[in-house]
Motif scaffolding. Sequence first.
Motif, PDB file in Angstrom:
ATOM      1  N   ASP A   1     -63.050  40.148 -43.889  1.00  0.00           N
ATOM      2  CA  ASP A   1     -62.850  38.930 -44.659  1.00  0.00           C
ATOM      3  C   ASP A   1     -64.077  38.455 -45.402  1.00  0.00           C
ATOM      4  O   ASP A   1     -64.007  37.541 -46.207  1.00  0.00           O
ATOM      5  CB  ASP A   1     -62.401  37.808 -43.713  1.00  0.00           C
ATOM      6  CG  ASP A   1     -60.937  37.941 -43.468  1.00  0.00           C
ATOM      7  OD1 ASP A   1     -60.430  39.061 -43.634  1.00  0.00           O
ATOM      8  OD2 ASP A   1     -60.303  36.937 -43.134  1.00  0.00           O
TER       9      ASP A   1
ATOM     10  N   ARG B  76     -65.663  40.132 -47.443  1.00  0.00           N
ATOM     11  CA  ARG B  76     -65.688  40.666 -48.806  1.00  0.00           C
ATOM     12  C   ARG B  76     -65.047  39.670 -49.766  1.00  0.00           C
ATOM     13  O   ARG B  76     -64.289  38.802 -49.326  1.00  0.00           O
ATOM     14  CB  ARG B  76     -64.923  41.990 -48.837  1.00  0.00           C
ATOM     15  CG  ARG B  76     -65.775  43.128 -48.309  1.00  0.00           C
ATOM     16  CD  ARG B  76     -64.997  44.381 -48.251  1.00  0.00           C
ATOM     17  NE  ARG B  76     -63.938  44.288 -47.250  1.00  0.00           N
ATOM     18  CZ  ARG B  76     -62.935  45.142 -47.200  1.00  0.00           C
ATOM     19  NH1 ARG B  76     -62.835  46.097 -48.089  1.00  0.00           N
ATOM     20  NH2 ARG B  76     -62.022  45.022 -46.266  1.00  0.00           N
ATOM     21  N   PRO B  77     -65.356  39.787 -51.078  1.00  0.00           N
ATOM     22  CA  PRO B  77     -64.786  38.824 -52.022  1.00  0.00           C
ATOM     23  C   PRO B  77     -63.266  38.827 -51.981  1.00  0.00           C
ATOM     24  O   PRO B  77     -62.633  39.857 -51.765  1.00  0.00           O
ATOM     25  CB  PRO B  77     -65.303  39.313 -53.383  1.00  0.00           C
ATOM     26  CG  PRO B  77     -65.870  40.668 -53.157  1.00  0.00           C
ATOM     27  CD  PRO B  77     -66.263  40.741 -51.731  1.00  0.00           C
ATOM     28  N   MET B  78     -62.704  37.674 -52.161  1.00  0.00           N
ATOM     29  CA  MET B  78     -61.260  37.517 -52.022  1.00  0.00           C
ATOM     30  C   MET B  78     -60.548  38.004 -53.279  1.00  0.00           C
ATOM     31  O   MET B  78     -60.746  37.472 -54.359  1.00  0.00           O
ATOM     32  CB  MET B  78     -60.963  36.034 -51.764  1.00  0.00           C
ATOM     33  CG  MET B  78     -59.535  35.678 -51.758  1.00  0.00           C
ATOM     34  SD  MET B  78     -58.748  35.315 -50.192  1.00  0.00           S
ATOM     35  CE  MET B  78     -59.877  34.602 -49.114  1.00  0.00           C
ATOM     36  N   THR B  79     -59.754  39.034 -53.110  1.00  0.00           N
ATOM     37  CA  THR B  79     -58.955  39.492 -54.251  1.00  0.00           C
ATOM     38  C   THR B  79     -57.575  38.867 -54.135  1.00  0.00           C
ATOM     39  O   THR B  79     -57.248  38.258 -53.113  1.00  0.00           O
ATOM     40  CB  THR B  79     -58.811  41.024 -54.228  1.00  0.00           C
ATOM     41  OG1 THR B  79     -58.155  41.366 -53.011  1.00  0.00           O
ATOM     42  CG2 THR B  79     -60.154  41.704 -54.311  1.00  0.00           C
ATOM     43  N   VAL B  80     -56.778  39.029 -55.178  1.00  0.00           N
ATOM     44  CA  VAL B  80     -55.423  38.459 -55.148  1.00  0.00           C
ATOM     45  C   VAL B  80     -54.626  39.063 -54.008  1.00  0.00           C
ATOM     46  O   VAL B  80     -53.944  38.383 -53.266  1.00  0.00           O
ATOM     47  CB  VAL B  80     -54.709  38.714 -56.500  1.00  0.00           C
ATOM     48  CG1 VAL B  80     -53.282  38.198 -56.439  1.00  0.00           C
ATOM     49  CG2 VAL B  80     -55.464  38.036 -57.623  1.00  0.00           C
ATOM     50  N   ARG B  81     -54.800  40.376 -53.839  1.00  0.00           N
ATOM     51  CA  ARG B  81     -54.039  41.063 -52.815  1.00  0.00           C
ATOM     52  C   ARG B  81     -54.418  40.559 -51.423  1.00  0.00           C
ATOM     53  O   ARG B  81     -53.571  40.294 -50.571  1.00  0.00           O
ATOM     54  CB  ARG B  81     -54.328  42.550 -52.909  1.00  0.00           C
ATOM     55  CG  ARG B  81     -53.082  43.352 -52.553  1.00  0.00           C
ATOM     56  CD  ARG B  81     -53.361  44.806 -52.689  1.00  0.00           C
ATOM     57  NE  ARG B  81     -52.762  45.467 -51.535  1.00  0.00           N
ATOM     58  CZ  ARG B  81     -53.035  46.716 -51.219  1.00  0.00           C
ATOM     59  NH1 ARG B  81     -53.900  47.406 -51.927  1.00  0.00           N
ATOM     60  NH2 ARG B  81     -52.447  47.248 -50.182  1.00  0.00           N
ATOM     61  N   ARG B  82     -55.728  40.406 -51.228  1.00  0.00           N
ATOM     62  CA  ARG B  82     -56.203  39.923 -49.939  1.00  0.00           C
ATOM     63  C   ARG B  82     -55.710  38.508 -49.670  1.00  0.00           C
ATOM     64  O   ARG B  82     -55.316  38.157 -48.566  1.00  0.00           O
ATOM     65  CB  ARG B  82     -57.724  39.961 -49.936  1.00  0.00           C
ATOM     66  CG  ARG B  82     -58.339  39.886 -48.559  1.00  0.00           C
ATOM     67  CD  ARG B  82     -59.805  40.222 -48.634  1.00  0.00           C
ATOM     68  NE  ARG B  82     -59.998  41.520 -49.285  1.00  0.00           N
ATOM     69  CZ  ARG B  82     -59.903  42.667 -48.641  1.00  0.00           C
ATOM     70  NH1 ARG B  82     -59.647  42.680 -47.374  1.00  0.00           N
ATOM     71  NH2 ARG B  82     -60.075  43.804 -49.260  1.00  0.00           N
TER      72      ARG B  82
END
Lengths: 302, 306
Positions: free
Chosen positions: A20, A22-28
């Motif tokens: 978590d 890591r940078p928040m992507t849309v998928r995440r």
Amino acid sequence: MTLTRTITTADTKGRIPRADRRPMTVRRFLRRYLLGIVAILVSIVVFIVPFVFIFLTAAKNPQESSLLEFSLPQQGWYLWENFLTVLQTRDFILVRAFVNSTILTVASVAIMVVLAAMVGYVLQRRKSRWNHLINFFVLAGLIVPPAVVPTIWVMQGLGLFKTMPGMILIEVTFGLSFCILLFRAFVATIPRELDEAATIDGAGPIRLFFRVVLPLLKPVVITVIVVQAVAVFNDFTNPLYFLPGEANATVQVTLYSFSSQNLTEWNLLFMDILLITIPPLIMYIFFNRQIVAGMTSGAVKG
Amino acid sequence: MTSIAERPREKTAPSPRAKRKSMKSMYPTWFYIPSAVLYIVLFAVPTFASFYFSLTRWTLFDSTFIGLDNFVTFFTEPMMFQSLINTFIYAFLTSGAKVVLGLALGVLLTGAILGRGYLRSTIFFPVLVSTIGVGVTFKVLMDPFDGLINKSLAAFGIDGPDWLTDPALAIYSIAIVDIWKGVGIATLIYIAGIVAIPQEYYEAAKVDGAGSWKNFWHITLPLVRPATATVVLLSLIGGLRSFELIWAMTRGGPGFSSDVIASVVYKQYQAGFYGLSTAGTVVLFLVVAAIIIPIQYLLTRRQVES
């Protein structure tokens, strides 16, 4: 060691998994929040609604409860009245049932813990050629369904049938295997040097066990007490067979006989269910970790 | 006080033999005795006696030997034979569903998900609620006309089935409630199993470029085998012996359509056919042994090999 693992159902520390950071992507984002929200909604419908239904029905008056609607009581809250009525039903049978269930639970769990700890301790410490056989019997006690009528026959011969002491001994016997397995696994984590030191200091076997070993078993003792208390309190089959009769009724048997008789008074029936659900709920709130540890033991080692 | 003065003298010169004896008696065999007495009197003796009494016509006071008649009755009477089939359906259905759902929920609830603690507690709580309470509640919720489930389905325009009053459906409806009540324990066992898998495996897989699906199939699934073994064995033992939920919800009805072996045992006991009831216990014993022993052997052996 399985028993010392702490798998709590409520993660209070809120550890953030490595992934978590890591940078928040849309998928995440979707994975973490959308899935979570869907899961929470489903859990409310599937798991929370039945319990709310019990509570709401227990709070209604007889007419309104007979509609079996999932709604707030429109004609006023009758929680306290229903509570008093259900206690007074059939000459306070529920009060007697709670007393009986409490006696049964406390006595059988107390005996079970001491006896099973003694067996688990010696079984782990003393290596003899009988160990295989004893382990086999312990496992058999866990798996084999009890032979009901022959057990009644034996109890009748001993004058224990339909008596509270008999019922207590039955619960102890049927619960022993599970407790022995837990104790045996936990005793293995206590160093043997301690036994030797205590013996050199002059402690006899009884003193060694009750003064030195048993206090060290405290975590697993709590687990065993909580898990078995819930099991004995919720047991219906054994009291049904071995402790029949109004005077000896336990709460589960009373609930069953209520459910087959007072079909029109749903509010009282659900008040009864509510009352019976409260003791395990209290246990769960206070001993969450111990219950989970006891019930998942063996998950890692098989 | 005198004992304190005496003790050092005993300790100063212990003969080797006395010492060995004292070391051995640190763990006295008589610690077994109270448990062994209970186990033998209230469990082992009745179990062995059941093999004899299942061959008799029995009134608790005297018994007449009638050979295998009780077993013949059990296997030829359609309603009793049905109970045998229902026992298998019920046990394998609930066990299979608990494995699949428990594993899915276990994976879901070990990942990063919103409300994880809440979800774990909620799914687990029904495990602790009395089976009779759950049975009575769902009997009301599954009522074909007034029940909350069919009313909710009707709101979506779905005509809900007669969950408990349709003979072809009753045993499956009870199995669904059993899964509802028991999936929490399976989930927790899987959570414990998944948490125990060393993180290095996943890191290595990430280096090799494995996705989450591959991770699941090639790392999680093989390495949670001990958890799977526990879930399968516990749920099969529970499922084959199950009585309380069925008794609370349908009492084996409508007719005999949702009877299992354990409920037939109780019905025959109530009717006073003690020999026949005991034969039912023996059949249940044999069924449990015939299913659990091979599965346990299979699951634990493979574990040793891997």
